[in-house]
Design an enzyme around this catalytic site. Structure first.
Site, PDB file in Angstrom:
ATOM      1  N   ASP A  24       0.404  -0.926   0.174  1.00 17.81           N
ATOM      2  CA  ASP A  24      -0.278   0.268   0.369  1.00 17.81           C
ATOM      3  C   ASP A  24       0.951   1.364   0.246  1.00 17.81           C
ATOM      4  OD1 ASP A  24      -1.706   1.906   0.423  1.00 17.81           O
ATOM      5  OD2 ASP A  24      -2.572   1.231   2.309  1.00 17.81           O
ATOM      6  N   ASP A  39      -2.032   5.859  -6.236  1.00 19.59           N
ATOM      7  CA  ASP A  39      -2.097   5.257  -4.787  1.00 19.59           C
ATOM      8  C   ASP A  39      -2.464   3.498  -5.180  1.00 19.59           C
ATOM      9  OD1 ASP A  39      -2.965   4.084  -2.082  1.00 19.59           O
ATOM     10  OD2 ASP A  39      -4.830   4.804  -2.768  1.00 19.59           O
TER      11      ASP A  39
END
Lengths: 420, 30
Positions: free
Chosen positions: A124, A327
């Site tokens: 992440d 992201d």
């Protein structure tokens, strides 16, 4: 699968569906510190008991929105100085939305401890602290595929002292200011009220046999609530001091790369360190920016979007304030209202020969029933950056298969009202 | 905030040269 004309993709969409068996990719630099990336819900994932949820797009998209809410609240609370905002908003979200991390579908396996134990972690770029569930789960743990990490079985595990500079820095960052006796605690709460609390610790992290890091800072989660996925935790790749990127700076000099597979039945990779040898001429580099409101995320300087080779009429300021981030955990790109409307209208104009069907809600509002077409032609989409670099999206990055070929949707969404 | 999500990053190598202040994209990377 694609017969590319100048400004369109002509695709047999069936070729973009994941197969029932895994076809590992043979690409990627195997000599580097490279981890295999798999889609959590695909046949390449060993998280077998969770494959049943593979087609639950409603849940995936709801979780995606929770994640976006969480990112926005992290940034917005810095804007208005209200540190309690994310918590107060979180109470309004339904519990079934589960974790904001659940939307992060890409998983890698690392080793932790001595002897090292394999752990499947969601990677992440929007998180900084790596954490995993830890025995004895003094509060609670959710089910995960591998055995839960047991620090008492690792000869290299160490708790961080409460008075150490590392603990003080973590406490400052997380606004969580607690210790047990002399042991530093960490706490992370996400936008949907899911949270992990535990011991701030170090242990040996093994990426590959040649890439081993002693004294790696991570969160050893003793109470982990609200998470529903079968992974063991998070691998934090963002820009904070405690992210894996900063902790491995001496070996990799803050360089990492990944490739997300085109379908859930193939694999990608997450690599650390700059590529060996001659630079890849196919790589287009653009400026990495830092948002004025948050330095944790990776910012990019998007200035415009092209559809069908034509520049959309969107003021560049739409993307620059408060900014654009890249992201790995958000599934569907979010665009400001002005940009989304221009993109959607241009896409629809190019797709008038196909039947528009209702989407699930306002979230994905441009969907087509393409089940009766052997091939489909849809427009290419390019992102244009402030330094003039143009990035053409892959054919797989433009559409989202919500319900097979009966609901194929434009894979972009409009941001909520920024004032909401 | 605008977000460039992972669907749009599929099948391309995304390179983060954080020290160099740049991010790269290479098509067909997987």
């Amino acid at each position: 699968f694609a017969l590319a004309e100048a400004d369109t993709h002509t695709v047999d969409l069936r070729s973009l569906f994941p197969a029932t068996t895994c076809s590992p990719s043979t690409k990627g630099n195997k000599r580097k510190a490279s981890l295999e990336v798999v889609h959590k819900h695909g046949p390449c994932s060993h998280l077998a008991q969770h494959k049943a949820t593979a087609t639950n797009h409603t849940q995936i998209l709801e979780q995606d929105q929770v994640r976006v809410n969480s990112i926005n609240s992290q940034i917005f609370k810095k804007l208005n100085g209200n540190e309690d905002l994310s918590q107060s908003k979180a109470t309004t979200l339904p519990a079934r939305w589960a974790t904001s991390q659940g939307a992060s579908n890409y998983v890698v396996t690392v080793g932790l401890g001595t002897p090292n134990k394999p752990l499947s972690l969601v990677f992440d770029t929007g998180s900084y602290l790596t954490w995993t569930q830890c025995q004895p789960c003094a509060g609670s743990c959710y089910p995960q595929k591998e055995p839960i990490f047991d620090p008492s079985a690792s000869t290299s595990y160490t708790n961080i002292s409460c008075n150490s500079t590392d603990c003080i820095q973590l406490r400052t960052t997380t606004k969580f200011n607690r210790c047990v006796a002399d042991t530093c605690l960490y706490a992370l709460e996400y936008g949907d009220s899911s949270y992990t609390i535990g011991l701030f610790a170090t242990d040996k992290l093994t990426l590959t046999p040649n890439d081993v890091f002693d004294g790696f800072f991570f969160g050893c989660g003793q109470k982990n609530e609200g998470f529903i996925n079968g992974t063991a935790g998070i691998l934090g790749l963002s820009r904070n001091k405690f992210s894996i990127i900063e902790q491995t700076i001496q070996k990799y000099n803050r360089f990492f790369s990944y490739c997300l597979p085109p379908t859930a039945s193939s694999t990608g990779y997450l690599s650390f360190g700059a590529p060996d040898g001659a630079s890849n001429a196919a790589v287009k580099y653009t400026r990495l920016t830092t948002l004025s409101l948050s330095s944790d995320f990776y910012g990019i300087d998007v200035a415009g979007i092209n559809v069908n080779g034509k520049k959309l009429s969107i003021p560049a300021s739409v993307f620059s304030s408060p900014g654009t981030i890249i992201d790995s955990g958000t599934v569907i790109s979010r665009l400001p209202s002005t940009a989304y409307t221009a993109l959607r209208d241009a896409f629809r104009a190019a797709m008038t020969s196909y039947p528009l069907v209702p989407g699930p809600d306002e979230f994905l509002d441009t969907c087509y029933d393409l089940s009766s077409y052997p091939t489909v032609t849809y427009p290419k989409i390019e992102f244009v950056f402030g330094d003039g670099v143009t990035l053409e999206l892959d054919a797989t990055g433009i559409v989202y298969f919500l319900n097979g070929l009966k609901q194929v949707c434009l894979a972009f969404a409009e941001n909520d009202d920024a004032n909401d | 905030i605008a977000i460039f999500g992972n669907t749009q990053q599929k099948n391309m190598e995304v390179l983060y040269d954080v020290a160099g202040g740049r991010v790269g994209f290479a098509p067909g990377g997987c």
